[in-house]
Write a protein that holds these residues in place. Structure first.
Motif, PDB file in Angstrom:
ATOM      1  N   ARG A   1      -3.978  34.068  -0.914  1.00 18.69           N
ATOM      2  CA  ARG A   1      -4.903  34.625  -0.638  1.00 18.69           C
ATOM      3  C   ARG A   1      -5.114  35.970   0.005  1.00 18.69           C
ATOM      4  O   ARG A   1      -6.108  36.485   0.685  1.00 18.69           O
ATOM      5  CB  ARG A   1      -5.815  33.430   0.046  1.00 18.69           C
TER       6      ARG A   1
ATOM      7  N   ASP B   1     -13.353  42.686   3.439  1.00 16.31           N
ATOM      8  CA  ASP B   1     -12.956  43.295   2.021  1.00 16.31           C
ATOM      9  C   ASP B   1     -12.079  42.186   1.518  1.00 16.31           C
ATOM     10  O   ASP B   1     -12.235  41.767   0.107  1.00 16.31           O
ATOM     11  CB  ASP B   1     -12.225  44.666   1.963  1.00 16.31           C
TER      12      ASP B   1
ATOM     13  N   GLN C   1     -13.869  38.545   0.824  1.00 18.00           N
ATOM     14  CA  GLN C   1     -14.978  38.485  -0.145  1.00 18.00           C
ATOM     15  C   GLN C   1     -14.608  38.649  -1.513  1.00 18.00           C
ATOM     16  O   GLN C   1     -15.431  38.335  -2.494  1.00 18.00           O
ATOM     17  CB  GLN C   1     -16.019  39.600   0.128  1.00 18.00           C
ATOM     18  N   LYS C   2     -13.302  38.905  -1.694  1.00 19.05           N
ATOM     19  CA  LYS C   2     -12.753  38.606  -2.914  1.00 19.05           C
ATOM     20  C   LYS C   2     -12.328  37.095  -3.432  1.00 19.05           C
ATOM     21  O   LYS C   2     -11.912  37.247  -4.699  1.00 19.05           O
ATOM     22  CB  LYS C   2     -11.518  39.733  -3.291  1.00 19.05           C
TER      23      LYS C   2
ATOM     24  N   SER D   1     -16.765  34.304  -1.776  1.00 20.67           N
ATOM     25  CA  SER D   1     -17.536  35.569  -1.969  1.00 20.67           C
ATOM     26  C   SER D   1     -19.039  35.549  -1.744  1.00 20.67           C
ATOM     27  O   SER D   1     -19.731  36.333  -1.179  1.00 20.67           O
ATOM     28  CB  SER D   1     -17.145  35.955  -3.510  1.00 20.67           C
TER      29      SER D   1
END
Length: 291
Positions: free
Chosen positions: A61, A272, A275-276, A281
């Motif tokens: 991750r 950033d 949130q991917k 998300s």
């Protein structure tokens, strides 16, 4: 600089969900990031001590750099005699033994918003708070028949247990004595059948008992009323809120969005990254809340 560590032993998850891929709940993943970032923001250093399964989870991750002390796979060799269903927090004790004092042991759902160094001056041992001796949680020695070979004789059962969600170990000799004794208890407890009383005895009650036995002063940095009423300006511990969030989706949604908002404002680069992730998300959409 205060050295700290997070811990993640994946074995308890695997025994409860033998056919499921390993995962960390979204709210705990968010608090883990906040916990690590704010510890470093306040001048400390932090590592993640875990096993290979947990390490792979974080690395996949993009979280390898979250801990400035690195990800250390030190929990793959916990003895099979220690039942991960009963001793679900045993990884913390093995991690503490491997990491060594002086250090802070910090749960991944515990966030320290300010430096605690001033609170630890001249303190060899500290915990976030003491625990009441509730019989259903902290029973007497008669409740541990599975550990009959363990020596309970020198322990004072009137000493209040110590909550170790945040704990400071400044004395290397005592830290080794505590972890060795707790691990010895867990190894003795073959056939234990209570995943609450056996675990909190090994981790929390023994700590206070052994400190009293060795004459090591143990400081409580807060208490439960203060943690609930202080506005959480110093500490946030999610533990008591977990069950509520699991039962009420709206609470879970609101909490995760507040965590996402805090990260978006104060650590946009990490926001950033997070949130991917598919599991996180949605919490970063249309942020307008504060934590």
């Amino acid at each position: 600089m205060l050295r700290a560590f997070h811990c993640n032993w994946s074995a308890p998850f695997r025994v409860r969900h033998p056919d499921a891929p390993y995962q960390v709940a979204p709210f705990e993943l968010l608090t883990t990031v906040l916990s690590a970032l704010f510890w470093q923001k306040n001048g400390g250093s932090i590592a993640m001590l875990c096993d290979r399964t947990a390490a792979s989870f974080y690395q996949e991750r993009g979280l390898s750099d979250l801990w400035d002390g690195g990800i250390r796979t030190v929990l793959d060799d916990i003895p099979p005699a220690i039942d991960p269903h009963i001793f679900w927090a045993a990884g913390k004790l093995f991690a503490l033994r491997a990491f060594g004092a002086p250090c802070v042991m910090l749960d991944t759902d515990f966030i320290v918003w300010k430096s605690i160094e001033p609170l630890l001056e001249d303190t060899p041992l500290a915990v976030i708070h003491r625990e009441d001796i509730l019989p259903e949680v902290y029973p007497g020695p008669e409740a541990f028949p599975a550990a009959a070979g363990f020596d309970f004789s020198s322990l004072d059962w009137t000493v209040q247990p110590a909550n170790t969600a945040l704990s400071y170990f400044g004395d290397a000799d005592f830290t080794a004595f505590y972890t060795d004794t707790a691990i010895d208890f867990m190894c003795h407890a073959q056939g234990a059948d209570n995943a609450l009383t056996y675990m909190v005895f090994a981790e929390q009650r023994l700590l206070a008992m052994l400190a009293q036995k060795k004459g090591v002063p143990l400081r409580a940095l807060s208490d439960l009323p203060a943690l609930f009423t202080s506005g959480q300006t110093y500490f946030t511990h999610v533990w008591g809120f977990k069950q509520q969030m699991q039962q009420e989706p709206a609470l879970l949604e609101g909490f995760c969005r507040r965590c996402a908002s805090r990260l978006h404002r104060e650590a946009p680069d990490w926001a950033d990254v997070l949130q991917k992730l598919p599991e996180l998300s949605s919490y970063f959409d249309d942020l307008d809340q504060k934590i």
